[in-house]
Write a protein that holds these residues in place. Structure first.
Motif, mmCIF file in Angstrom:
data_model
loop_
_atom_site.group_PDB
_atom_site.id
_atom_site.type_symbol
_atom_site.label_atom_id
_atom_site.label_comp_id
_atom_site.label_asym_id
_atom_site.label_seq_id
_atom_site.Cartn_x
_atom_site.Cartn_y
_atom_site.Cartn_z
ATOM 1 N N SER A 208 0.776 -1.444 0.480
ATOM 2 C CA SER A 208 -0.251 -0.125 -0.350
ATOM 3 C C SER A 208 1.057 1.172 -0.507
ATOM 4 O O SER A 208 0.463 2.352 0.468
ATOM 5 N N LEU A 209 1.966 0.786 -0.246
ATOM 6 C CA LEU A 209 3.030 2.507 -0.026
ATOM 7 C C LEU A 209 2.451 3.394 -1.282
ATOM 8 O O LEU A 209 2.495 4.533 -0.701
ATOM 9 N N LYS A 210 1.992 2.985 -2.690
ATOM 10 C CA LYS A 210 1.903 4.300 -3.650
ATOM 11 C C LYS A 210 0.394 4.507 -3.092
ATOM 12 O O LYS A 210 1.096 5.794 -3.241
ATOM 13 N N PRO A 211 -0.198 4.118 -2.695
ATOM 14 C CA PRO A 211 -1.374 4.649 -2.447
ATOM 15 C C PRO A 211 -1.757 5.316 -1.010
ATOM 16 O O PRO A 211 -2.255 6.597 -0.726
ATOM 17 N N PHE A 212 -0.654 5.065 -0.160
ATOM 18 C CA PHE A 212 -0.393 5.895 1.045
ATOM 19 C C PHE A 212 0.128 7.418 0.764
ATOM 20 O O PHE A 212 0.141 8.254 0.935
ATOM 21 N N VAL A 213 1.245 7.077 -0.045
ATOM 22 C CA VAL A 213 1.827 8.130 -0.631
ATOM 23 C C VAL A 213 1.007 9.422 -1.362
ATOM 24 O O VAL A 213 0.674 9.995 -1.119
ATOM 25 N N LEU A 214 0.777 8.955 -2.302
ATOM 26 C CA LEU A 214 -0.076 9.656 -3.002
ATOM 27 C C LEU A 214 -1.697 10.121 -1.868
ATOM 28 O O LEU A 214 -2.007 11.372 -2.025
ATOM 29 N N PHE A 215 -2.217 9.370 -0.891
ATOM 30 C CA PHE A 215 -3.495 10.079 -0.278
ATOM 31 C C PHE A 215 -2.965 11.347 0.869
ATOM 32 O O PHE A 215 -3.230 12.150 0.938
ATOM 33 N N SER A 216 -1.515 10.037 1.175
ATOM 34 C CA SER A 216 -1.664 11.351 2.576
ATOM 35 C C SER A 216 -0.568 12.469 1.891
ATOM 36 O O SER A 216 -0.379 13.812 2.849
ATOM 37 N N TRP A 217 -0.085 11.969 1.461
ATOM 38 C CA TRP A 217 0.945 13.515 0.616
ATOM 39 C C TRP A 217 -0.141 14.513 -0.164
ATOM 40 O O TRP A 217 -0.780 16.487 0.152
ATOM 41 N N SER A 218 -0.974 14.103 -0.804
ATOM 42 C CA SER A 218 -2.655 15.240 -1.186
ATOM 43 C C SER A 218 -2.766 15.779 0.138
ATOM 44 O O SER A 218 -3.873 16.563 -1.567
ATOM 45 N N LEU A 219 -3.342 15.031 0.958
ATOM 46 C CA LEU A 219 -4.322 16.059 2.212
ATOM 47 C C LEU A 219 -3.543 17.566 2.940
ATOM 48 O O LEU A 219 -3.968 18.167 2.780
ATOM 49 N N PHE A 220 -2.224 17.339 2.101
ATOM 50 C CA PHE A 220 -1.467 18.722 2.281
ATOM 51 C C PHE A 220 -1.732 19.497 1.869
ATOM 52 O O PHE A 220 -2.173 20.683 2.379
ATOM 53 N N PRO A 221 -2.125 19.720 0.078
ATOM 54 C CA PRO A 221 -2.215 20.830 -0.299
ATOM 55 C C PRO A 221 -4.254 21.067 0.046
ATOM 56 O O PRO A 221 -4.913 22.266 -0.417
ATOM 57 N N LEU A 222 -4.643 20.229 0.534
ATOM 58 C CA LEU A 222 -6.103 19.863 0.180
ATOM 59 C C LEU A 222 -6.091 21.013 2.096
ATOM 60 O O LEU A 222 -7.458 21.717 1.941
ATOM 61 N N VAL A 223 -5.163 20.617 3.071
ATOM 62 C CA VAL A 223 -4.914 22.092 4.226
ATOM 63 C C VAL A 223 -4.727 23.372 3.861
ATOM 64 O O VAL A 223 -5.340 24.174 3.878
ATOM 65 N N PHE A 224 -3.743 23.560 2.990
ATOM 66 C CA PHE A 224 -3.416 24.589 1.669
ATOM 67 C C PHE A 224 -4.539 25.226 1.810
ATOM 68 O O PHE A 224 -5.216 26.910 1.687
ATOM 69 N N LEU A 225 -5.165 24.598 0.632
ATOM 70 C CA LEU A 225 -6.532 25.570 0.081
ATOM 71 C C LEU A 225 -7.608 25.657 1.619
ATOM 72 O O LEU A 225 -8.838 26.752 1.055
ATOM 73 N N LEU A 226 -7.780 24.881 2.153
ATOM 74 C CA LEU A 226 -8.883 25.163 3.560
ATOM 75 C C LEU A 226 -8.598 25.963 4.561
ATOM 76 O O LEU A 226 -9.375 26.930 5.140
#
Length: 216
Positions: free
Chosen positions: A147-165
């Protein structure tokens, strides 16, 4: 909870992780990134806890832009670990490091600039991030950490989401809430990830107490 308390908790947590990885890595023969990632992140939270290197958003919320400069130092090391686990060729690592640095530096500019011009740098950061993810997704699946690829894709993508909010973006969340979310993400993507993967990187380390296969 005030953002100052969030930063103090972050500094203490990453101080403990720094000490843990220092003790764990004493007898490693290979370069271990976990100590340095935790030490850099601890320094970042310590700096933010004293309230310098900030700017103010148009709605009066404090923006701690220094975190992105510390990400600039820590995240290439983190991506080095990801590249090794996914058996990405060494010749690709300069690209990975550069795209990581471009993501974080443009993120810094997007957080430092409070006018609408910030969106230009957010777009550049997002473009570099997409290029980075593309390279990571080309890596070979490691059967010990499926699950490393999904882990990186999901968890790292949350940073720009927090940035937007956060106050840096559409100001849906205030500073204390957004910084709390950043702290949770930092713990998961840096310390938790380091603990999970350290056995994969150093399978011959006789001091490792982690299972030889994670198989998540």
């Amino acid at each position: 909870m005030s953002e100052a308390l969030v930063f103090q908790i972050g500094a203490v947590l990453f101080g403990l992780f720094t000490f843990f990885f220092l003790l764990f890595g004493r007898n490693k023969q290979l370069f271990g990134t976990e100590f340095f990632i935790s030490f850099i992140t601890m320094t970042s939270y310590a700096l933010m806890s004293i309230g310098i290197a900030t700017t103010v958003s148009l709605n009066g919320q404090t923006i701690y832009w220094s975190r992105w400069l510390f990400y600039l130092a820590a995240c290439p090391l983190l991506m080095y670990d990801v590249a090794k686990i996914l058996h990405i060729a060494d010749r690709e690592y300069p690209k990975i490091a550069l795209f990581t640095c471009l993501t974080m530096f443009n993120g810094f500019l997007a957080s430092y600039i409070v006018t609408s011009s910030r969106w230009m740098f957010f777009g550049l950061s997002s473009a570099a991030f997409i290029c980075l993810l593309y390279i990571i997704l080309q890596g070979k699946n490691n059967p010990a950490f499926r699950s490393l690829k999904p882990f990186v894709l999901f968890s790292w993508s949350l940073f720009p989401l927090v940035f937007l909010l956060a106050p840096t973006g559409f100001k849906v969340l205030d500073t204390s809430v957004s910084e709390s979310l950043y702290l949770i993400l930092d713990v998961v993507t840096k310390s938790f990830f380091g603990i999970l993967t350290i056995k994969l990187k150093y399978p011959g380390n006789r001091h490792a107490n982690y299972p030889s296969k994670i198989s998540l």
